[in-house]
Design a protein around this motif. Structure first.
Motif, PDB file in Angstrom:
ATOM      1  N   ASN A  56       1.088  -1.210   0.417  1.00  0.00           N
ATOM      2  CA  ASN A  56      -0.021   0.213   0.077  1.00  0.00           C
ATOM      3  C   ASN A  56       0.642   1.192   0.016  1.00  0.00           C
ATOM      4  O   ASN A  56       0.470   2.360  -0.805  1.00  0.00           O
ATOM      5  N   LEU A  80      -8.120   4.658   0.222  1.00  0.00           N
ATOM      6  CA  LEU A  80      -8.259   3.335   0.554  1.00  0.00           C
ATOM      7  C   LEU A  80      -7.032   2.944   0.636  1.00  0.00           C
ATOM      8  O   LEU A  80      -6.586   1.785   1.294  1.00  0.00           O
ATOM      9  N   SER A  83      -6.235   4.079   3.975  1.00  0.00           N
ATOM     10  CA  SER A  83      -6.763   3.384   5.255  1.00  0.00           C
ATOM     11  C   SER A  83      -6.359   1.646   5.613  1.00  0.00           C
ATOM     12  O   SER A  83      -6.199   1.315   6.498  1.00  0.00           O
ATOM     13  N   ASP A  84      -5.980   1.316   4.380  1.00  0.00           N
ATOM     14  CA  ASP A  84      -5.476  -0.322   4.658  1.00  0.00           C
ATOM     15  C   ASP A  84      -3.947  -0.337   4.637  1.00  0.00           C
ATOM     16  O   ASP A  84      -3.447  -1.279   5.653  1.00  0.00           O
ATOM     17  N   SER A 130     -12.637   3.976   7.715  1.00  0.00           N
ATOM     18  CA  SER A 130     -12.137   4.685   6.823  1.00  0.00           C
ATOM     19  C   SER A 130     -12.016   3.642   5.847  1.00  0.00           C
ATOM     20  O   SER A 130     -12.202   4.048   4.394  1.00  0.00           O
ATOM     21  N   SER A 131     -11.897   2.483   5.809  1.00  0.00           N
ATOM     22  CA  SER A 131     -11.631   1.671   4.609  1.00  0.00           C
ATOM     23  C   SER A 131     -12.631   0.857   3.860  1.00  0.00           C
ATOM     24  O   SER A 131     -12.592   1.069   2.878  1.00  0.00           O
ATOM     25  N   PHE A 134     -13.768   4.003   1.657  1.00  0.00           N
ATOM     26  CA  PHE A 134     -13.642   4.563   0.715  1.00  0.00           C
ATOM     27  C   PHE A 134     -13.416   2.875  -0.278  1.00  0.00           C
ATOM     28  O   PHE A 134     -13.614   3.719  -1.155  1.00  0.00           O
ATOM     29  N   LEU A 135     -13.967   2.054  -0.107  1.00  0.00           N
ATOM     30  CA  LEU A 135     -14.870   0.950  -0.488  1.00  0.00           C
ATOM     31  C   LEU A 135     -16.133   1.303  -1.649  1.00  0.00           C
ATOM     32  O   LEU A 135     -16.141   1.477  -2.692  1.00  0.00           O
ATOM     33  N   SER A 291      -6.378  -6.047   3.177  1.00  0.00           N
ATOM     34  CA  SER A 291      -5.649  -4.941   2.384  1.00  0.00           C
ATOM     35  C   SER A 291      -4.788  -5.526   2.003  1.00  0.00           C
ATOM     36  O   SER A 291      -3.876  -4.649   1.019  1.00  0.00           O
ATOM     37  N   ASP A 294      -6.865  -5.857  -1.952  1.00  0.00           N
ATOM     38  CA  ASP A 294      -7.794  -4.210  -2.609  1.00  0.00           C
ATOM     39  C   ASP A 294      -6.441  -3.857  -3.075  1.00  0.00           C
ATOM     40  O   ASP A 294      -7.154  -3.192  -4.819  1.00  0.00           O
ATOM     41  N   TYR A 298      -8.327  -2.552  -7.095  1.00  0.00           N
ATOM     42  CA  TYR A 298      -8.908  -0.799  -7.281  1.00  0.00           C
ATOM     43  C   TYR A 298      -7.516  -0.404  -8.152  1.00  0.00           C
ATOM     44  O   TYR A 298      -7.929   0.582  -8.377  1.00  0.00           O
TER      45      TYR A 298
END
Length: 317
Positions: A56, A80, A83-84, A130-131, A134-135, A291, A294, A298
Motif C-alpha cells: 500500500n 483506500l 486506510s489499508d 475509513s477503509s 472508501f470502498l 488489505s 485491495d 482497485y
C-alpha cells in the motif's frame, strides 16, 4: 493486549495465539462442545501485515508521483491504500508491542500500556471504518462515471472529492474514539455491524446496476455487429465473474469479523457462539489479507499506475 479475550474490548486481544501453536486444533468449550480453532502464528500475522504495508505504500507513492493520477478516482484509491496501510500498521504495532511486553523487552507501567492499547485500538477501529467508507466511495465514483458520464467531471470535482475525503477521515476518527470509549455498550457493536451491512448493500446494489448497464451496452454493440448471442453471453459471464470476485472477497474478508461482533450481541454465552469467538485472530488476519488484495482489485488494474509503480520500484524518473 491484556489477554482477557475478545469479549473484553471491541477489537479484542491479539495474544490468544502463540507462534508455537498448531495451525488447527480442537478446543473444548467451557460447556463441553469441541470447537475447531484456527491458530494464526504471530510470525505469519506480522509477515502478512508487513506485506500489506509495503504494497500500500507503493500504491500511495505511485499516485503521489504521477500527476496524471491526480484525479478524484485515484485519490479515493490512494485513500483506500492509506486506510489499508493503517489497518496493517496498527495491527502489526499492537502485536509487536504485545510480544515485547510478554518477553520482558519492553518495561512499562500498566497505565502506560493501557493508554498505548487505547491509542492503537482507536487507530485500528478508525482505519477499518475509513477503509469501508472508501470502498463505498469508490463504488459511488464508478457508478457516477458510468450513469452520468457526460456530467461526471462537473459532479465529481476535485474540491468535492477533497471534502468527501476529509469528511470520511474526520468521521472515522470521531466514531472510532467513541466506539473504543464505549466498547462495552451493545449499541456500539450494533452500529458497527449496521455500518458493515449498509456498505455491503450499497456496493452490491451499485455494482449490480453497473453490470446491468454494461450488459445492456454490450447488447447494443452486439446488435450492430449482428453477433448478439455470443458477445452478450461472453460479456455476461465475464462481468458476473468480476462482480462475484469483488463482492465475494469483500464479504469473505470482512464478514467473519462482523459476524463475531453480531454474535457478541446475540449470544455472548452460547457454547456454539463461543466456538466462533475462539477464531478472532483468524478474522483479523482475513482483514489484513483484504488489505493485501485491495490494490490488485482497485489499483494495479490501471496501466498508468502500474507503469508509475515500476518507476517507483526501480527509482527511475
Amino acid at each position: 493486549m491484556s489477554g482477557q479475550g475478545p469479549q473484553r474490548r471491541l477489537l479484542g486481544s491479539l495474544n490468544a495465539t502463540s507462534p508455537t501453536t498448531p495451525h488447527f486444533k480442537l478446543a473444548a468449550n467451557q460447556t463441553g462442545p469441541r470447537c475447531l480453532e484456527v491458530s494464526i502464528p504471530n510470525g505469519l500475522f506480522l509477515s502478512l501485515g508487513l506485506v500489506s504495508v509495503v504494497e500500500n505504500v507503493l500504491v500511495v507513492a505511485a499516485i503521489a508521483k504521477n500527476r496524471n493520477l491526480h484525479s478524484p478516482m485515484y485519490y479515493f484509491i490512494g485513500c483506500l491504500a492509506v486506510s489499508d496501510l493503517l489497518v496493517s500498521v496498527s495491527n502489526v504495532l499492537e502485536t509487536a508491542v504485545m510480544l515485547l511486553v510478554e518477553a520482558g523487552a519492553l518495561a512499562a507501567q500498566a497505565a502506560v500500556v493501557q493508554q498505548l492499547d487505547d491509542i492503537i485500538d482507536v487507530l485500528i477501529c478508525g482505519s477499518m471504518v475509513s477503509s469501508l467508507c472508501f470502498l463505498g466511495a469508490i463504488a459511488v465514483d464508478r457508478y457516477l462515471s458510468i450513469f452520468y458520464a457526460l456530467r461526471y467531471h462537473s459532479i465529481v470535482t476535485l474540491p468535492r472529492a477533497w471534502r468527501a475525503i476529509s469528511a470520511i477521515w474526520v468521521a472515522s476518527v470521531l466514531s472510532s474514539t467513541l466506539f473504543i470509549a464505549y466498547y462495552n455498550h451493545t449499541a456500539v457493536l450494533l452500529c458497527l455491524v449496521s455500518f458493515f451491512v449498509a456498505m455491503l448493500v450499497l456496493m452490491a446494489v451499485l455494482y449490480v446496476h453497473m453490470l446491468a448497464r454494461a450488459r445492456q451496452h454490450a447488447r447494443g454493440i452486439a446488435r450492430l455487429r449482428k453477433r448478439q448471442h455470443s458477445v452478450h453471453q461472453g460479456f455476461g459471464l465475464k462481468g458476473a465473474a468480476t462482480l462475484t470476485i469483488l463482492l465475494g472477497i469483500f464479504f469473505l474478508c470482512w464478514g467473519p469479523f462482523f459476524l463475531h461482533l453480531s454474535l457478541m450481541v446475540l449470544c455472548p454465552q452460547h457454547p456454539i457462539c463461543g466456538c466462533v469467538f475462539q477464531n478472532f485472530n483468524l478474522f483479523l488476519t482475513l482483514i489484513i489479507c483484504n488489505s493485501i488484495i485491495d490494490p490488485f482489485i482497485y489499483a494495479f488494474r490501471s496501466q498508468e499506475l502500474r507503469k508509475t509503480l515500476q518507476e517507483v520500484v526501480l527509482c527511475s524518473k
